[in-house]
Design a protein around this motif. Structure first.
Motif, short mmCIF file in Angstrom:
data_model
loop_
_atom_site.label_atom_id
_atom_site.label_comp_id
_atom_site.label_asym_id
_atom_site.label_seq_id
_atom_site.Cartn_x
_atom_site.Cartn_y
_atom_site.Cartn_z
N UNK A 183 -8.59 -52.04 -46.60
CA UNK A 183 -9.20 -53.07 -45.72
C UNK A 183 -8.13 -53.78 -44.87
N UNK A 184 -8.40 -53.84 -43.58
CA UNK A 184 -7.60 -54.65 -42.66
C UNK A 184 -8.54 -55.70 -42.09
N UNK A 185 -8.25 -56.97 -42.35
CA UNK A 185 -9.13 -58.04 -41.82
C UNK A 185 -8.37 -58.70 -40.68
N UNK A 186 -8.97 -58.62 -39.49
CA UNK A 186 -8.33 -59.17 -38.28
C UNK A 186 -9.06 -60.46 -37.89
N UNK A 187 -8.29 -61.48 -37.59
CA UNK A 187 -8.87 -62.77 -37.21
C UNK A 187 -8.58 -62.98 -35.72
N UNK A 188 -9.62 -63.29 -34.96
CA UNK A 188 -9.38 -63.48 -33.51
C UNK A 188 -9.02 -64.92 -33.19
N UNK A 189 -8.47 -65.10 -32.01
CA UNK A 189 -8.03 -66.43 -31.57
C UNK A 189 -9.15 -67.15 -30.82
N UNK A 190 -8.79 -68.13 -30.03
CA UNK A 190 -9.74 -69.08 -29.45
C UNK A 190 -10.97 -68.46 -28.77
N UNK A 191 -10.76 -67.58 -27.80
CA UNK A 191 -11.91 -67.18 -26.97
C UNK A 191 -12.31 -65.71 -27.11
N UNK A 192 -11.78 -65.01 -28.09
CA UNK A 192 -12.11 -63.59 -28.19
C UNK A 192 -13.42 -63.38 -28.95
N UNK A 193 -13.77 -62.12 -29.10
CA UNK A 193 -14.99 -61.77 -29.82
C UNK A 193 -14.63 -61.02 -31.10
N UNK A 194 -15.63 -60.44 -31.77
CA UNK A 194 -15.36 -59.81 -33.06
C UNK A 194 -14.86 -58.37 -32.92
#
Ligand SMILES: CC(=O)SCCNC(=O)CCNC(=O)[C@H](O)C(C)(C)COP(=O)(O)OP(=O)(O)OC[C@H]1O[C@@H](n2cnc3c(N)ncnc32)[C@H](O)[C@@H]1OP(=O)(O)O
Ligand SMILES: N[C@@H](CCO)C(=O)O
Length: 372
Positions: free
Chosen positions: A66-77
């Protein structure tokens, strides 16, 4: 684990965007029975919420990819859209190898519960009354989704800026969950400088005469100006000089004295570009989420909180980042047990975490190889 995720096929699976609804999709009858609403740090309780999330690839039989990626302020999933140099077929985070998950932050306009959604209590969109989510609330809202997906360990957690803030929160909240974490261009507590930039952005939105209206376009001119102002903190002097300088032979001014081309039109264009894909309510509320970030809240000191992290950590900073300066990542690396620190050289400032794919990829690869 839900029935849907007991089947772990081996075939390549492309990215899919789905919606997870709480409490409807909670994975066990016991969890459903216990559900009494989602309590935010503010004390406000949500009877229900939903998350838009993207998965790429499949969870393997050992459930260790599993790689869990967290986006920043204005991005999407969908990190394939905004981290295309790192995520996708043939890229470092290849769905053929990894099960990649990214959740759209509540408050955003890309599918998770947000200000334009209907407030079940009033039957009208939330707009200005959207409940305040802290960074801690964000990651707590993801926990039922993790269980639903059958994930017990996350091999790699990675995110930049506000994404890195969420990653650090979660690594403290559930210290055994992550094996490796890679926070980039981020911090342990949002700085006075960062809060000043975000507050100023909100003041600019508030100064837009339409902001008080209950309408999806309310405050949009303010948001354009706020984004243009914030962009100065996301980039650097060198970056502007490199990309937006107008040399003497090209430089022009119009009859009102405004520069034509170069940085002047770039600032305006960037405001328009955001307005074409975002709304002022999401921008306003998520800037407050970022300001709330404080790993030490309720945990003694910030340093004590960081010392709870058990994952192997590589903390990356960008040398030209004026918003999250290197000193913040050096501090993280000094406090997280056994952490490594790397400074990346870039002209792109804070936004370098979205642009410096090659350097970031090499750093991740060497960190993972050294920490097998
Ligand atoms: C659903 C979604 O879209 S989410 C995914 C997109 N957004 C995100 O992920 C959020 C995070 N991403 C970002 O903040 C940005 O996209 C970044 C930092 C990655 C890159 O920023 P960009 O704006 O793409 O790059 P850059 O600063 O080089 O600007 C390029 C744009 O400005 C335009 N531009 C460049 N110079 C000028 C100028 N002097 N005058 C006018 N326009 C100009 C270019 O033509 C280009 O336009 P385009 O984007 O319509 O093709
Ligand atoms: N460019 C980034 C800025 C904050 O990291 C975004 O819009 O998400």
């Amino acid at each position: 684990m839900s029935e849907a995720h007991k089947q772990t096929g081996t075939a390549y699976s492309p990215c899919e965007v789905k919606t997870f609804r709480v409490p409807q999709d909670l994975c066990s009858p016991a969890e459903k029975l216990k559900w009494k609403g989602f309590e935010l740090e503010s004390g406000e309780k949500l009877p229900q919420y939903h998350l838009a999330y993207t998965t790429c690839g499949q969870l393997n039989t050992e459930r260790n990819n599993v790689v869990w990626i967290f986006h920043a302020l204005t991005a999407n999933s969908n990190p394939q859209e905004w981290w295309d140099g790192l995520v996708g077929a043939g890229k470092y985070f290849d769905p053929a190898k990894y099960f990649i998950v990214c959740v759209n932050t509540p408050g955003s306009c890309y599918g998770s519960i947000g200000p334009l959604d209907m407030n079940v209590a009033t039957g009208k969109p939330y707009y200005h009354d959207f409940p305040f989510f802290s960074t801690r609330d964000l990651i707590r809202s993801y926990q039922p989704l993790r269980r639903f997906l059958g994930i017990e360990k996350i091999h790699i957690g990675i995110g930049g800026s506000m994404g890195g803030q969420q990653l650090l929160e979660w690594s403290i909240e559930e210290p055994e969950l992550f094996e490796h974490i890679i926070p980039i261009a981020t911090n342990a507590i949002h700085s006075a400088w960062g809060i000043a930039f975000n507050t100023t952005q909100r003041m600019i939105i508030e100064a837009d005469g339409t902001w008080g209206q209950q309408h999806p376009q309310a405050g949009i001119a303010g948001m354009k100006a706020a984004r243009a102002m914030a962009l100065i903190s996301y980039r650097s002097y060198e970056g502007y000089a490199l990309k937006q300088s107008t040399n003497n032979s090209q430089w022009q001014i119009d009859n009102s004295g405004e520069s034509v081309g170069g940085a002047a039109s770039y600032q305006r264009y960037q405001g328009e570009k955001l307005a074409n894909r975002y709304n002022a309510f999401s921008y306003y509320t998520l800037s407050k989420t970022m300001d709330s970030h404080n790993l030490g809240r309720g945990r003694g000191t910030v340093a004590e909180a960081l010392q709870l992290i058990r994952a192997k950590a590589l903390v990356i900073g960008i040398d030209s980042d004026v918003l999250f300066p290197l000193s913040e990542q050096q501090y993280l690396a000094a406090q997280i047990p056994g952490a490594h620190f790397l400074s990346i050289s870039s002209h792109f400032g804070h936004d370098g975490f979205l642009l410096e794919f090659d350097t970031i990829e090499k750093a991740i690869d060497s960190f993972l190889n050294d920490n097998k």
